[in-house]
Design a protein around this motif. Structure first.
Motif, PDB file in Angstrom:
ATOM      1  N   VAL A   9       0.754  -1.261   0.019  1.00  0.00           N
ATOM      2  CA  VAL A   9      -0.214   0.328   0.116  1.00  0.00           C
ATOM      3  C   VAL A   9       0.951   1.325  -0.288  1.00  0.00           C
ATOM      4  N   SER A  10       0.699   2.062  -1.066  1.00  0.00           N
ATOM      5  CA  SER A  10       1.416   3.552  -0.952  1.00  0.00           C
ATOM      6  C   SER A  10       0.509   4.747  -0.060  1.00  0.00           C
ATOM      7  N   ALA A  11       0.529   5.287   0.322  1.00  0.00           N
ATOM      8  CA  ALA A  11       0.725   6.872   0.950  1.00  0.00           C
ATOM      9  C   ALA A  11       1.249   7.476   0.932  1.00  0.00           C
ATOM     10  N   ASP A  40       8.815  11.464  -9.675  1.00  0.00           N
ATOM     11  CA  ASP A  40       9.193  12.129  -9.550  1.00  0.00           C
ATOM     12  C   ASP A  40      10.364  12.102  -8.815  1.00  0.00           C
ATOM     13  N   THR A  41      11.599  11.409  -9.315  1.00  0.00           N
ATOM     14  CA  THR A  41      12.984  11.837  -8.744  1.00  0.00           C
ATOM     15  C   THR A  41      13.235  12.895  -7.685  1.00  0.00           C
ATOM     16  N   SER A  42      12.446  14.331  -7.147  1.00  0.00           N
ATOM     17  CA  SER A  42      12.519  15.210  -6.352  1.00  0.00           C
ATOM     18  C   SER A  42      12.034  14.883  -4.776  1.00  0.00           C
ATOM     19  N   MET A  43      11.344  13.516  -5.045  1.00  0.00           N
ATOM     20  CA  MET A  43      10.482  12.974  -3.985  1.00  0.00           C
ATOM     21  C   MET A  43      11.289  12.229  -3.567  1.00  0.00           C
ATOM     22  N   TYR A  44      11.545  11.888  -1.781  1.00  0.00           N
ATOM     23  CA  TYR A  44      11.838  10.134  -1.404  1.00  0.00           C
ATOM     24  C   TYR A  44      10.662  10.002  -2.088  1.00  0.00           C
ATOM     25  N   HIS A  45      10.423   7.713  -1.672  1.00  0.00           N
ATOM     26  CA  HIS A  45       9.585   6.920  -1.184  1.00  0.00           C
ATOM     27  C   HIS A  45      10.650   5.684  -0.571  1.00  0.00           C
ATOM     28  N   LEU A  46      10.105   5.862   0.376  1.00  0.00           N
ATOM     29  CA  LEU A  46      10.214   5.083   1.395  1.00  0.00           C
ATOM     30  C   LEU A  46       9.273   3.562   2.023  1.00  0.00           C
ATOM     31  N   PRO A  55       7.092  -9.399  -0.462  1.00  0.00           N
ATOM     32  CA  PRO A  55       6.049  -8.985  -0.342  1.00  0.00           C
ATOM     33  C   PRO A  55       4.508  -9.148   0.448  1.00  0.00           C
ATOM     34  N   GLY A  56       3.827  -7.845   0.086  1.00  0.00           N
ATOM     35  CA  GLY A  56       2.246  -8.743   1.775  1.00  0.00           C
ATOM     36  C   GLY A  56       2.868  -7.865   3.007  1.00  0.00           C
ATOM     37  N   THR A  57       3.956  -7.097   3.278  1.00  0.00           N
ATOM     38  CA  THR A  57       3.882  -7.304   4.070  1.00  0.00           C
ATOM     39  C   THR A  57       4.624  -4.878   4.131  1.00  0.00           C
ATOM     40  N   ASP A  58       4.540  -4.325   3.324  1.00  0.00           N
ATOM     41  CA  ASP A  58       5.130  -3.324   2.658  1.00  0.00           C
ATOM     42  C   ASP A  58       4.412  -2.109   2.403  1.00  0.00           C
ATOM     43  N   LEU A  59       4.322  -1.179   3.530  1.00  0.00           N
ATOM     44  CA  LEU A  59       3.671   0.247   4.010  1.00  0.00           C
ATOM     45  C   LEU A  59       4.999   1.078   3.145  1.00  0.00           C
ATOM     46  N   THR A  60       4.327   1.386   2.056  1.00  0.00           N
ATOM     47  CA  THR A  60       5.236   2.577   1.365  1.00  0.00           C
ATOM     48  C   THR A  60       4.598   4.224   1.284  1.00  0.00           C
ATOM     49  N   PHE A  61       5.382   5.566   1.431  1.00  0.00           N
ATOM     50  CA  PHE A  61       5.172   6.823   1.502  1.00  0.00           C
ATOM     51  C   PHE A  61       5.785   7.303   0.179  1.00  0.00           C
ATOM     52  N   PHE A  62       5.398   8.230  -0.268  1.00  0.00           N
ATOM     53  CA  PHE A  62       5.891   9.388  -0.961  1.00  0.00           C
ATOM     54  C   PHE A  62       5.502  10.258  -0.125  1.00  0.00           C
ATOM     55  N   GLU A  63       6.628  11.060  -0.336  1.00  0.00           N
ATOM     56  CA  GLU A  63       6.943  12.481   0.615  1.00  0.00           C
ATOM     57  C   GLU A  63       6.343  13.471  -0.093  1.00  0.00           C
ATOM     58  N   ILE A  64       5.325  14.332   0.254  1.00  0.00           N
ATOM     59  CA  ILE A  64       5.218  15.560  -1.137  1.00  0.00           C
ATOM     60  C   ILE A  64       5.076  16.239   0.561  1.00  0.00           C
ATOM     61  N   PRO A  65       5.894  17.295   0.193  1.00  0.00           N
ATOM     62  CA  PRO A  65       5.913  18.399   1.330  1.00  0.00           C
ATOM     63  C   PRO A  65       4.561  19.215   1.177  1.00  0.00           C
ATOM     64  N   ARG A  66       4.917  19.846   0.197  1.00  0.00           N
ATOM     65  CA  ARG A  66       3.440  20.215   0.603  1.00  0.00           C
ATOM     66  C   ARG A  66       2.092  19.898  -0.043  1.00  0.00           C
ATOM     67  N   ALA A  67       1.738  18.565   0.859  1.00  0.00           N
ATOM     68  CA  ALA A  67       0.535  18.425   0.004  1.00  0.00           C
ATOM     69  C   ALA A  67      -0.838  18.097   1.097  1.00  0.00           C
ATOM     70  N   GLY A  68      -2.057  19.266   1.256  1.00  0.00           N
ATOM     71  CA  GLY A  68      -2.588  19.752   1.763  1.00  0.00           C
ATOM     72  C   GLY A  68      -2.761  18.466   3.051  1.00  0.00           C
ATOM     73  N   THR A  69      -4.228  19.045   3.564  1.00  0.00           N
ATOM     74  CA  THR A  69      -4.925  18.628   4.324  1.00  0.00           C
ATOM     75  C   THR A  69      -5.295  17.382   4.009  1.00  0.00           C
ATOM     76  N   THR A  70      -6.083  16.098   3.934  1.00  0.00           N
ATOM     77  CA  THR A  70      -7.474  15.028   3.217  1.00  0.00           C
ATOM     78  C   THR A  70      -8.250  15.093   3.833  1.00  0.00           C
TER      79      THR A  70
END
Length: 323
Positions: A9-11, A40-46, A55-70
């Protein structure tokens, strides 16, 4: 052709450093890959996962510093579950989350299983699921250097919750295009809303379930920090992924074709309610460019963008990690 379960899952996060602290120090997951978003190589992917990033254990995140409120709503991946070994582990987590001042709802009953719904500091909607009565896809193994005891730690991804206004198109894709079958339901905690339906694939169980929630009282979600970008399902290998490309085409579903992600190969498409699905191969895995003992310690770049390392690193804010 049968999907094996959830792959990852990527968040979205607005702060990679704080995100790293929460998922490693508080939740005890291992950072198995520190890389960049290949689109977009300007952002981290953790990538956080079990001891070796199965496989089946990965929780991943894209860093978007200016991301607003959900603003939560429909046409969304509205919940991500994390598996723990048993009910006794939930008792441990109830105390730990309270001590760490994590926003949680206490232990709840969800069908046959006990859970703890909680949120990360950015409002990411998460649930700890007890595997006490679970059967099906096996979980992973807690990293030996985790901040959480091995018999209490997170062993993989559990059910993913989708929230839609009209469930019929999504159910059609899950059952007639993908390989899910409806296996049950449980009451929606929101008064006046229909039961949440459970769909399973492969060996079934928490690692292979999608929970489909219908909400006629919400508008479409406005994503931001703390929202989920996509969910990926497990495919055995590239040969099978090629067959999935043809299957999507035959069902007139626009798709990305096979995309090289180096650690796996991927295929993307949106179901009719607009939720982004990915199908990913199990291999080659995160040890493709790092020793298992050193996973996540430095910035990893796939060979096809390694020549851009200096330029990429210049755009990234330093991220202190100490696996």
């Amino acid at each position: 052709m049968e999907l094996k379960g959830i792959h990852h899952v990527s968040a979205i996060t607005a702060n990679a450093q704080k995100n790293y602290h929460f998922y490693t120090d508080v939740l005890g997951m291992r950072l198995v890959k520190k890389t960049v978003n290949q689109d977009d190589t300007s952002m981290y992917h953790l990538f956080y996962a079990d001891s070796i990033g199965r496989p089946g254990t990965d929780l991943t995140f894209f860093e978007i510093p200016r991301a607003g409120t959900t603003y939560p709503g429909t046409s969304s991946i509205s919940g991500t579950s994390l598996r723990v070994p048993d009910d006794k582990a939930l008792d441990y987590w109830l105390k730990r989350l309270t001590e760490k001042k994590v926003d949680h709802q206490g232990i709840k009953q969800q069908g046959r299983h006990k859970t703890i719904p909680f949120q990360d500091p950015e409002g990411q909607r998460l649930t700890l699921n007890s595997d006490q009565h679970n059967e099906g896809v096996e979980g992973g193994q807690v990293w030996e250097h985790s901040s959480v005891p091995s018999d209490k730690g997170i062993i993989g991804l559990g059910p993913v919750r989708l929230t839609v206004k009209d469930p019929r198109p999504t159910e059609e894709i899950l059952t007639n295009v993908l390989t899910f079958t409806k296996t049950g339901s449980y009451p929606n905690p929101v008064p006046g809303q229909k039961d949440i339906d459970i769909f399973s694939t492969g060996q079934g169980g928490h690692g292979a379930e999608v929970h489909l929630e219908t909400r006629d009282d919400l508008e479409k979600e406005r994503p931001g920090r703390g929202s989920v970008h996509h969910v990926s399902f497990r495919v055995e290998d590239v040969k099978e992924l090629e067959e999935w490309v043809e299957r999507l085409k035959s069902n007139r579903l626009p798709n990305s074709g096979i995309v090289e992600r180096y650690y796996f190969k991927a295929l993307y498409f949106r179901e009719p309610n607009g939720i982004l699905f990915e199908l990913s191969t199990d291999g080659p895995g995160f040890a493709a460019d790092e020793d298992v003992e050193r996973l996540g310690e430095t910035l990893s770049l796939p060979p096809y963008i390694e020549s851009q390392r200096q330029e990429i690193e210049a755009k990234l804010k330093p991220l202190e990690t100490s696996n």
